[in-house]
Design an enzyme around this catalytic site. Sequence first.
Site, mmCIF file in Angstrom:
data_model
loop_
_atom_site.group_PDB
_atom_site.id
_atom_site.type_symbol
_atom_site.label_atom_id
_atom_site.label_comp_id
_atom_site.label_asym_id
_atom_site.label_seq_id
_atom_site.Cartn_x
_atom_site.Cartn_y
_atom_site.Cartn_z
ATOM 1 N N ARG A 58 13.138 8.462 22.128
ATOM 2 C CA ARG A 58 13.099 7.021 21.822
ATOM 3 C C ARG A 58 14.408 6.325 22.199
ATOM 4 O O ARG A 58 14.418 5.125 22.488
ATOM 5 C CB ARG A 58 12.713 6.805 20.361
ATOM 6 C CG ARG A 58 11.259 7.200 20.092
ATOM 7 C CD ARG A 58 10.876 7.064 18.637
ATOM 8 N NE ARG A 58 11.516 8.035 17.774
ATOM 9 C CZ ARG A 58 11.073 9.277 17.562
ATOM 10 N NH1 ARG A 58 9.975 9.698 18.151
ATOM 11 N NH2 ARG A 58 11.726 10.095 16.759
ATOM 12 N N GLU A 95 17.559 21.756 9.498
ATOM 13 C CA GLU A 95 17.289 22.273 8.154
ATOM 14 C C GLU A 95 16.947 23.774 8.240
ATOM 15 O O GLU A 95 17.443 24.575 7.462
ATOM 16 C CB GLU A 95 16.139 21.479 7.532
ATOM 17 C CG GLU A 95 16.035 21.661 6.042
ATOM 18 C CD GLU A 95 14.903 20.829 5.462
ATOM 19 O OE1 GLU A 95 14.338 19.988 6.184
ATOM 20 O OE2 GLU A 95 14.593 21.058 4.277
HETATM 21 P P1 AMP Z 1 19.216 13.435 12.617
HETATM 22 O O1 AMP Z 1 19.779 14.358 13.656
HETATM 23 O O2 AMP Z 1 18.880 14.132 11.330
HETATM 24 O O3 AMP Z 1 20.085 12.215 12.411
HETATM 25 O O4 AMP Z 1 17.799 12.952 13.156
HETATM 26 C C1 AMP Z 1 17.736 11.925 14.086
HETATM 27 C C2 AMP Z 1 16.667 12.160 15.123
HETATM 28 O O5 AMP Z 1 15.438 12.579 14.542
HETATM 29 C C3 AMP Z 1 16.397 10.855 15.843
HETATM 30 O O6 AMP Z 1 16.245 11.122 17.233
HETATM 31 C C4 AMP Z 1 15.123 10.332 15.202
HETATM 32 O O7 AMP Z 1 14.281 9.779 16.180
HETATM 33 C C5 AMP Z 1 14.471 11.542 14.530
HETATM 34 N N1 AMP Z 1 14.102 11.303 13.120
HETATM 35 C C6 AMP Z 1 14.664 11.903 12.037
HETATM 36 N N2 AMP Z 1 14.094 11.488 10.894
HETATM 37 C C7 AMP Z 1 13.141 10.594 11.237
HETATM 38 C C8 AMP Z 1 12.203 9.773 10.504
HETATM 39 N N3 AMP Z 1 12.119 9.802 9.147
HETATM 40 N N4 AMP Z 1 11.385 8.948 11.197
HETATM 41 C C9 AMP Z 1 11.458 8.900 12.559
HETATM 42 N N5 AMP Z 1 12.303 9.638 13.309
HETATM 43 C C10 AMP Z 1 13.144 10.471 12.669
#
Ligand code: AMP
Length: 175
Positions: A58, A95
């Site tokens: 995205r 996780e």
């Molecule tokens: P993080 O590495 O945990 O910050 O996760 C970010 C990535 O995971 C991004 O590329 C987001 O598009 C996706 N992502 C994580 N959680 C969500 C969520 N609740 N809804 C949509 N996309 C998410």
Amino acid sequence: MDIKSVIRTIPDYPKKGILFRDITTLWQDARGFRHVVDQLVWPYAGVRIDKVAGIEARGFVLGGAIAHQLSVGFVPVRKKGKLPGAVHSEEYDLEYGTDTVEVHQDAIKEGENVLLVDDLIATGGTAAAAINLIRHAGGTVIGAAFVIDLPDIGGAKRIAAMGVNVRTLCEFEGD
Ligand code: AMP
């Protein structure tokens, strides 16, 4: 405009207990899409940006639009094994298990200022890995821009602690 009103929430995707914040509904909305690109770009008026880096997948859509608006080049940060040329790789913890992001070694030149873009920041693990990659390639991360922050998870603070200016446009609390 109320950005959150055009972001759809899909419960239990991709697994039970996750509230998936779906920005495809924002992209479908011409004014909404234009608005978020403008809002993410304006704080950088007058700041030298040489490249926009977008995180798969995205971040490609948003980052491409932002790069076009800034009249600068675009660099894809991709999941392992997707880029055809020689790459820098960075592994990061999930996780359960690990994941890896990559950039082409010749995508960022020493001393270039890079704006990192993705749709959402949760733990900040993906963005932190992307920042390490850009720094490894010799770039300076001038900012990290996201449409959505999940503040209770703390990713934006984690990225700020890496010395990167973080910009987010809306928050979903409680997850
Ligand atoms: P993080 O590495 O945990 O910050 O996760 C970010 C990535 O995971 C991004 O590329 C987001 O598009 C996706 N992502 C994580 N959680 C969500 C969520 N609740 N809804 C949509 N996309 C998410």
